[in-house]
Structures are given as C-alpha cells and as structure tokens.
Design a protein around this motif. Structure first.
Motif, PDB file in Angstrom:
ATOM      1  N   TRP A 168       0.817  -1.210   0.000  1.00 55.76           N
ATOM      2  CA  TRP A 168       0.000   0.000   0.000  1.00 55.76           C
ATOM      3  C   TRP A 168       0.849   1.257   0.000  1.00 55.76           C
ATOM      4  O   TRP A 168       1.796   1.387   0.787  1.00 55.76           O
ATOM      5  CB  TRP A 168      -0.927  -0.007   1.213  1.00 55.76           C
ATOM      6  CG  TRP A 168      -1.828   1.191   1.300  1.00 55.76           C
ATOM      7  CD1 TRP A 168      -2.596   1.713   0.305  1.00 55.76           C
ATOM      8  CD2 TRP A 168      -2.048   2.003   2.457  1.00 55.76           C
ATOM      9  NE1 TRP A 168      -3.304   2.800   0.760  1.00 55.76           N
ATOM     10  CE2 TRP A 168      -2.981   2.996   2.081  1.00 55.76           C
ATOM     11  CE3 TRP A 168      -1.565   1.970   3.766  1.00 55.76           C
ATOM     12  CZ2 TRP A 168      -3.429   3.960   2.976  1.00 55.76           C
ATOM     13  CZ3 TRP A 168      -2.015   2.924   4.655  1.00 55.76           C
ATOM     14  CH2 TRP A 168      -2.942   3.906   4.255  1.00 55.76           C
ATOM     15  N   ILE A 169       0.514   2.194  -0.874  1.00 54.57           N
ATOM     16  CA  ILE A 169       1.168   3.501  -0.937  1.00 54.57           C
ATOM     17  C   ILE A 169       0.067   4.547  -0.775  1.00 54.57           C
ATOM     18  O   ILE A 169      -0.672   4.844  -1.724  1.00 54.57           O
ATOM     19  CB  ILE A 169       1.922   3.699  -2.260  1.00 54.57           C
ATOM     20  CG1 ILE A 169       2.913   2.551  -2.493  1.00 54.57           C
ATOM     21  CG2 ILE A 169       2.644   5.040  -2.280  1.00 54.57           C
ATOM     22  CD1 ILE A 169       3.594   2.593  -3.849  1.00 54.57           C
ATOM     23  N   ALA A 170      -0.067   5.105   0.389  1.00 54.18           N
ATOM     24  CA  ALA A 170      -1.201   5.960   0.715  1.00 54.18           C
ATOM     25  C   ALA A 170      -1.307   7.172  -0.205  1.00 54.18           C
ATOM     26  O   ALA A 170      -2.403   7.542  -0.636  1.00 54.18           O
ATOM     27  CB  ALA A 170      -1.098   6.419   2.169  1.00 54.18           C
ATOM     28  N   ARG A 171      -0.188   7.788  -0.524  1.00 56.15           N
ATOM     29  CA  ARG A 171      -0.222   9.020  -1.326  1.00 56.15           C
ATOM     30  C   ARG A 171      -0.542   8.762  -2.789  1.00 56.15           C
ATOM     31  O   ARG A 171      -0.866   9.690  -3.538  1.00 56.15           O
ATOM     32  CB  ARG A 171       1.128   9.736  -1.240  1.00 56.15           C
ATOM     33  CG  ARG A 171       2.280   8.982  -1.888  1.00 56.15           C
ATOM     34  CD  ARG A 171       3.595   9.718  -1.780  1.00 56.15           C
ATOM     35  NE  ARG A 171       4.668   9.003  -2.443  1.00 56.15           N
ATOM     36  CZ  ARG A 171       5.352   8.001  -1.915  1.00 56.15           C
ATOM     37  NH1 ARG A 171       5.068   7.594  -0.687  1.00 56.15           N
ATOM     38  NH2 ARG A 171       6.320   7.390  -2.588  1.00 56.15           N
ATOM     39  N   GLN A 172      -0.479   7.504  -3.210  1.00 53.08           N
ATOM     40  CA  GLN A 172      -0.622   7.167  -4.631  1.00 53.08           C
ATOM     41  C   GLN A 172      -1.872   6.355  -4.929  1.00 53.08           C
ATOM     42  O   GLN A 172      -2.470   6.510  -6.000  1.00 53.08           O
ATOM     43  CB  GLN A 172       0.627   6.391  -5.079  1.00 53.08           C
ATOM     44  CG  GLN A 172       0.600   5.878  -6.500  1.00 53.08           C
ATOM     45  CD  GLN A 172       1.896   5.145  -6.849  1.00 53.08           C
ATOM     46  OE1 GLN A 172       2.993   5.551  -6.438  1.00 53.08           O
ATOM     47  NE2 GLN A 172       1.783   4.054  -7.577  1.00 53.08           N
ATOM     48  N   HIS A 173      -2.281   5.514  -4.021  1.00 57.32           N
ATOM     49  CA  HIS A 173      -3.345   4.556  -4.301  1.00 57.32           C
ATOM     50  C   HIS A 173      -4.735   5.141  -4.069  1.00 57.32           C
ATOM     51  O   HIS A 173      -4.923   6.072  -3.295  1.00 57.32           O
ATOM     52  CB  HIS A 173      -3.160   3.315  -3.434  1.00 57.32           C
ATOM     53  CG  HIS A 173      -2.040   2.443  -3.892  1.00 57.32           C
ATOM     54  ND1 HIS A 173      -1.528   1.411  -3.138  1.00 57.32           N
ATOM     55  CD2 HIS A 173      -1.331   2.440  -5.054  1.00 57.32           C
ATOM     56  CE1 HIS A 173      -0.559   0.811  -3.800  1.00 57.32           C
ATOM     57  NE2 HIS A 173      -0.428   1.420  -4.963  1.00 57.32           N
ATOM     58  N   VAL A 174      -5.713   4.534  -4.753  1.00 56.32           N
ATOM     59  CA  VAL A 174      -7.106   4.935  -4.589  1.00 56.32           C
ATOM     60  C   VAL A 174      -7.525   4.692  -3.136  1.00 56.32           C
ATOM     61  O   VAL A 174      -6.974   3.818  -2.448  1.00 56.32           O
ATOM     62  CB  VAL A 174      -8.019   4.144  -5.546  1.00 56.32           C
ATOM     63  CG1 VAL A 174      -7.709   4.485  -6.998  1.00 56.32           C
ATOM     64  CG2 VAL A 174      -7.881   2.637  -5.315  1.00 56.32           C
TER      65      VAL A 174
END
Length: 228
Positions: A168-174
């Motif tokens: 998970w990449i918070a700044r990038q993912h939906v």
C-alpha cells in the motif's frame, strides 16, 4: 471429464503475448462473433475492463461449438446448456480460460485476480502468487483493493494484512486500497495498526471519501481499540 482435470488441461495450453485477445477459430458456426470481437477490442485497449471481460466470458461460453471430449477449451468447445450443472461448469471453464489468456497481457491485473479467485480453494499458494503479480502490475491501487477484498471474503485476513502493508502507498493509491488495508488490519487483530493506517489514509483523503466506501470504518476502529 471432471472440471478440475479439464482446467489442468487448459493450464497446459500456451498463451503468448501475440495470442492474447485473438478469437479462436472453430469448425462450427460461432454465434455473436461481432459482439465477441467488439469485446475483445475493448479488452485490447484495457485488459482490466471488468464489465467487458465478464461479458466476454458469457459470450464465449454461449458460443461453444464442439464435442468437449475432443477439445476442453471452452473458446472452441461445446457444452450442453440444458443442464444447470453443465452451464455452471461452462461458465467456470470459460472464465478460467479467458483469465489465463488475458493474464498474458503485461498490464492485465484483473484476469489475475480472477485466476486467484478460482484457484484459492485448491491452491492458496498459487492464488497468493497471482494476487502479488496482479498488485505489482497496477500503480493505482485498484488491484490491491480487489486482492485484499478477495482474501478477506475468504476469511484470510492475516494474508490480506500482509499483502496490504507490503504494497500500500497511501499518497498514490485509490482510497479503496487504504480502506481495505485498515479492514484487513482489524480482522487480523492488528487494532493499533488499523488506527495508524486509518490516520495515514486520512492524511490523503477526506472522511467523506472513506465513508462513501465504508461508512462504519472509523467507528469500528475506535470500537476495537476501546476493547483492546
């Protein structure tokens, strides 16, 4: 022939990048050829178009046109559609065959999710491998959200938690991806981690965005923390 041996034969077929999306020719007159070609054209543009993919599964299954003892590939084979068990088998085999085919597309993640769903009951390790591959092909987080949802729906919260926190990449993912990570954390008993991931998610999306997808998520996190 039982369903699983048929599927094993399908897996032995070779699908290359040059054959992905190509309609199989058959000796029998195929129905809905125009519709099939239109759906394949849509999937050539976007192999993760869920609606086009599932519609193609249905069309290909209805277009089966040969003795199944000669060729188990549902893209060219005939199945008796008057029997409900045969219809279900036809759909499963069509789904598996097309998912296997479109998984050969280097940007396709949705077909890999479908393959994982089909293989999960009998081969969890293979399913997890496919889910990891699907997630690695998608930068938006949509594949991650779908993968975590599949694992959670099959009572595999610990596996979902590990996959989620690893990708998970918070700044990038939906937002859906982060929400699924928080849910997986809760269900895996990682309550403090769930709170931390929720806070990280809310650094990038609004409470309204979260509530639109999962209205009770924030309250559930607080409730679990209070009982810990």
């Amino acid at each position: 022939m039982a369903l699983m041996p048929k599927i094993k034969q399908l897996l032995q077929r070779t699908t290359t990048a040059s054959t992905v999306g190509r309609r199989r020719e058959t000796l029998h007159p195929a129905k809905n050829v125009i519709q099939e070609d239109a759906l394949r054209a849509m999937l050539a543009e976007d192999p993760n178009n869920e609606h086009a993919f599932l519609a193609l599964v249905d069309v290909v299954g209805r277009n089966c046109a040969q003795d199944p003892t000669d060729d188990v590939d549902p893209r060219t084979a005939e199945i008796d559609l008057t029997d409900s068990a045969a219809r279900e088998e036809k759909y499963t085999m069509s789904l598996w065959a097309l998912a296997e085919e479109y998984a050969g597309h280097p940007k396709a993640w949705y077909p890999l999710i479908q393959l994982a769903h089909l293989s999960l009951p009998d081969n969890p390790e293979d399913a997890n491998r496919r889910l990891t591959a699907a997630v690695s092909r998608d930068e938006t987080g949509a594949a991650l959200a779908a993968a975590l949802r599949l694992l959670r729906d099959n009572d595999l919260a610990a596996e979902a938690y590990l996959l989620g926190v690893g990708h998970w990449i918070a700044r990038q993912h939906v937002p859906e991806a982060g929400i699924e990570v928080v849910r997986a954390s809760l269900e895996a008993g990682k309550h403090a981690e769930a709170q931390r991931y929720l806070e990280e998610l809310l650094d990038h999306v609004s409470e309204a965005d979260v509530a639109a997808y999962d209205p009770t998520l924030s309250a559930d996190v607080q409730s679990r923390l209070a009982r810990s």
